[in-house]
Design an enzyme around this catalytic site. Structure first.
Site, PDB file in Angstrom:
ATOM      1  N   TYR A  38     -14.616  26.222   5.427  1.00  6.42           N
ATOM      2  CA  TYR A  38     -15.962  26.800   5.429  1.00  6.42           C
ATOM      3  C   TYR A  38     -16.986  25.691   5.195  1.00  6.42           C
ATOM      4  O   TYR A  38     -16.882  24.933   4.230  1.00  6.42           O
ATOM      5  CB  TYR A  38     -16.045  27.859   4.329  1.00  6.42           C
ATOM      6  CG  TYR A  38     -17.255  28.777   4.360  1.00  6.42           C
ATOM      7  CD1 TYR A  38     -18.305  28.609   5.247  1.00  6.42           C
ATOM      8  CD2 TYR A  38     -17.341  29.842   3.471  1.00  6.42           C
ATOM      9  CE1 TYR A  38     -19.382  29.465   5.258  1.00  6.42           C
ATOM     10  CE2 TYR A  38     -18.410  30.724   3.475  1.00  6.42           C
ATOM     11  CZ  TYR A  38     -19.440  30.523   4.365  1.00  6.42           C
ATOM     12  OH  TYR A  38     -20.516  31.371   4.371  1.00  6.42           O
ATOM     13  N   CYS A  39     -17.966  25.585   6.089  1.00  9.79           N
ATOM     14  CA  CYS A  39     -19.077  24.624   5.959  1.00  9.79           C
ATOM     15  C   CYS A  39     -18.515  23.206   5.803  1.00  9.79           C
ATOM     16  O   CYS A  39     -17.700  22.770   6.606  1.00  9.79           O
ATOM     17  CB  CYS A  39     -19.973  25.034   4.792  1.00  9.79           C
ATOM     18  SG  CYS A  39     -21.528  24.112   4.689  1.00  9.79           S
ATOM     19  N   VAL A  40     -18.927  22.463   4.757  1.00  8.00           N
ATOM     20  CA  VAL A  40     -18.432  21.097   4.604  1.00  8.00           C
ATOM     21  C   VAL A  40     -16.929  21.092   4.311  1.00  8.00           C
ATOM     22  O   VAL A  40     -16.234  20.114   4.603  1.00  8.00           O
ATOM     23  CB  VAL A  40     -19.209  20.348   3.495  1.00  8.00           C
ATOM     24  CG1 VAL A  40     -18.966  20.963   2.134  1.00  8.00           C
ATOM     25  CG2 VAL A  40     -18.862  18.866   3.475  1.00  8.00           C
TER      26      VAL A  40
END
Length: 614
Positions: free
Chosen positions: A351-353
């Site tokens: 998720y995301c970074v």
């Protein structure tokens, strides 16, 4: 003079004369009580000032406001140079602004005379800040609203039309102008906001007493910095009414705990599921409560779910870089899964970074011949940072060097810094409404689990954060095949496993255009899915809510808009679509597993790492 034209007969499109009785709510009826409350409010302001000064006088805090302000001034000066370098351009810009003001003044005079006046189309917009009817009905506030809209539009046009600016400078200038415009909105001040003005008069200033008391409390809570409260944090407790999916912490390294969740089905998919969340925020955004927990839903679909819960780092973690997070985080979790379940092959989510780290780790594994991760799902993840959005405003050589100098003193970046940066991306929604409601209206914020999570910030290790900013945002090395991780040059083109790449249409952190472009970096088949809403709501969207929609289509090639034109729109959550995708890869099932298996559990989920507050 009264008139039948006193009512707003045209909605957003026009207005007419006004009734003098409409000014009654703005007349002070108890000046003595107002004076007393104003004195009490000033007393609370003094306490706020003391809370701000105390850590500075003690040498515990040193302000660095000059650095962002100087960058803003330097950036906007380049815009000014273009318009001031030629007298004709200067006159053109001034004439355009003055002409707009004259039009507003002319319409106001006609309206004061009782004439029907049509509002300019350029001023007709749906803006929550100006929802109160007196922004249109009352000539004073209507004039202020129009002047603000015209001026802010004019300032944005000055940036957009300035020639000779490089892309980064123009991007920064536009961002800074939006921040200034948001801060100077008349909705943020008592005397220029009709609702605030009426409430202050009605309560004889009691709202300001309460608001200044809250301001003093929030500065004290931030140890000299304003910790803007967005929700009632007293209503939530991790492990009690938030992050409560049953599970156990079964392993721990220097930088993470690994949680395995208890099965809720008699059989489970043979391949376990590993979730790699961002370390910029805490993992429990995927487990806020049972009704909207992706983790619980995945468990209920028959996944054996493992989650990495990152440490909230301090000076001890200063040298933990991406290599450490790949080895001691993702690699450590894979080792743990094999020990707990006996399974070598897993499905993974980032998720995301956390997804960016997962993608880089996949490329490292491909170079090393490690094939344990058999499929990867990326939630709002950028791997190509060409179109990385407004966060790129904070990334250039000068700003990174300043940030690295600060981090070198403590070994980490304070969590409040990243929280502020994220809030600034949507200042008109995440900063100023709370400023007005908390400190000017004196209203306690409502309890909201997502905003509780948003305020539960994390620190960033110096080496990790520096690597991320330089390699991804500044130099885009992952997409170019130039990133070095754990001593190896890695390439996403070596990643041949199936990828499920989810973007969200209104994402301000990982723009959909950026996620779509990154799909082309992988060497295998990529299933691109676009969800409605934004970075959080577009991901955390349980099927039983029947909210939003998602789009699926052909290979993610070419332009996002062209892809979207041909894509199929499906109402509701994308979660079942993802489940079908996973099961088509491998639908074999085995008897449900006990959390930890042969491993001894360390503690109950959600564990101790996630409870540490910055």
């Amino acid at each position: 003079m009264t008139s039948d034209k006193a009512e707003d007969t045209t909605g957003k499109g026009g207005y007419s004369g006004f009734d003098p009785k409409s000014v009654e709510p703005y007349i002070v009826k108890d000046p003595q009580n107002l004076a007393i409350n104003m004195a009490r409010a000033v007393e609370q302001m003094g306490k706020a000032a003391s809370a701000w000064l105390a850590p500075r006088e003690a040498g515990e805090k040193k302000d660095t406001y000059a650095e962002p302000v100087s960058d803003m001034v330097k950036t906007l000066s380049k815009v000014s140079e273009y318009w001031l370098s030629d007298p004709r351009r200067t006159l053109e810009a001034q004439t355009h602004l003055m002409g707009s003001f004259f039009d507003i003044w002319s319409r106001t005079l006609h309206r004061m005379a009782g004439d029907d006046v049509a509002e300019s189309e350029s001023l007709q917009r749906n803006d929550k800040r100006f929802a109160d009817e007196d922004w249109v009905k009352n000539p004073f506030f209507d004039f202020i609203r129009q002047a603000y809209v015209v001026t802010s539009d004019w300032a944005e046009n000055m940036v957009n039309e300035a020639e000779g600016l490089d892309d980064h400078t123009r991007h920064k200038a536009a961002f800074y102008v939006r921040q200034i415009s948001s801060a100077l909105s008349p909705s943020n001040f008592i005397t220029t906001n009709p609702q605030l003005y009426r409430e202050t008069v009605a309560s004889s200033g009691a709202n300001l007493v309460k608001g200044m008391q809250m301001l003093a409390e929030d500065i004290a809570a931030g140890r000299g910095d304003l910790r803007l409260r967005q929700t009632d944090t007293s209503k939530f407790a991790i492990g009690e009414n938030i992050a409560i999916t049953p599970g156990k912490v079964i392993a721990q390294s220097d930088i993470c705990q690994v949680i395995q969740y208890e099965a809720s089905t008699e059989t489970v998919l043979k391949r376990p599921l590993l979730i790699c969340p961002p370390w910029i925020n805490k993992y429990y955004v995927l487990d806020l409560n049972p009704q909207k927990s992706f983790i619980k839903w995945a468990v209920d679909q028959g996944h054996t779910v493992f989650v990495i819960s990152w440490v909230n780092p301090d000076e001890r973690h200063a040298r933990k870089d991406w290599g450490a997070y790949a080895r001691e985080g993702v690699g450590f979790a894979l080792d743990t899964i094999e020990q707990a379940t006996g399974e070598r092959e897993v499905n993974a989510i980032g998720y995301c970074v956390g997804g960016t780290l997962l993608a880089a780790t996949l490329a490292l594994h491909a170079a090393e011949g490690d094939d344990r991760i058999r499929s990867a799902t990326l939630f709002t993840t950028q791997v190509d940072f060409t179109y990385a959005g407004d966060l790129k405003v904070f990334v250039d050589d000068d700003q990174i060097e300043q940030l690295e100098a600060k981090m070198s003193k403590t070994g980490y970046l304070e969590g409040s810094k990243m929280a502020t940066a994220f809030n600034m991306l949507r200042a008109s929604e995440l900063i100023w409404p709370y400023f007005v409601n908390n400190y000017l209206k004196g209203q306690d914020p409502l309890p909201f689990d997502l905003l509780y999570w948003n305020s539960d910030s994390t620190r960033m290790p110096a080496a990790n954060h520096s690597f991320y900013l330089r390699n991804c945002y500044l130099e885009n090395k992952l997409a170019k095949g130039e990133m070095e991780l754990a001593g190896r040059k890695i390439s996403l083109g070596d990643v041949k496993i199936p990828i499920y790449n989810l973007a969200t249409k209104e994402d301000h952190i990982a723009p959909a255009k950026s996620v779509f472009l990154g799909s082309g970096s992988f060497g295998g088949k990529v299933t691109f899915v676009l969800s409605g809403s934004g970075h959080i709501a577009g991901v955390v969207n349980p099927p039983d809510k029947s909210k939003y929609q998602f789009w699926t289509g052909g290979p993610p090639k070419g332009d996002l808009e062209e892809w979207l034109d041909k894509a199929k729109e499906t109402p509701g959550s994308w979660w079942p679509h993802w489940q079908d995708w996973v099961e088509k890869l491998d639908k074999r099932r085995v008897p449900a597993r006990k959390a930890g298996g042969p491993l001894n559990s360390i503690e109950e989920a959600p564990g101790s790492f996630v409870r540490v507050r910055a």
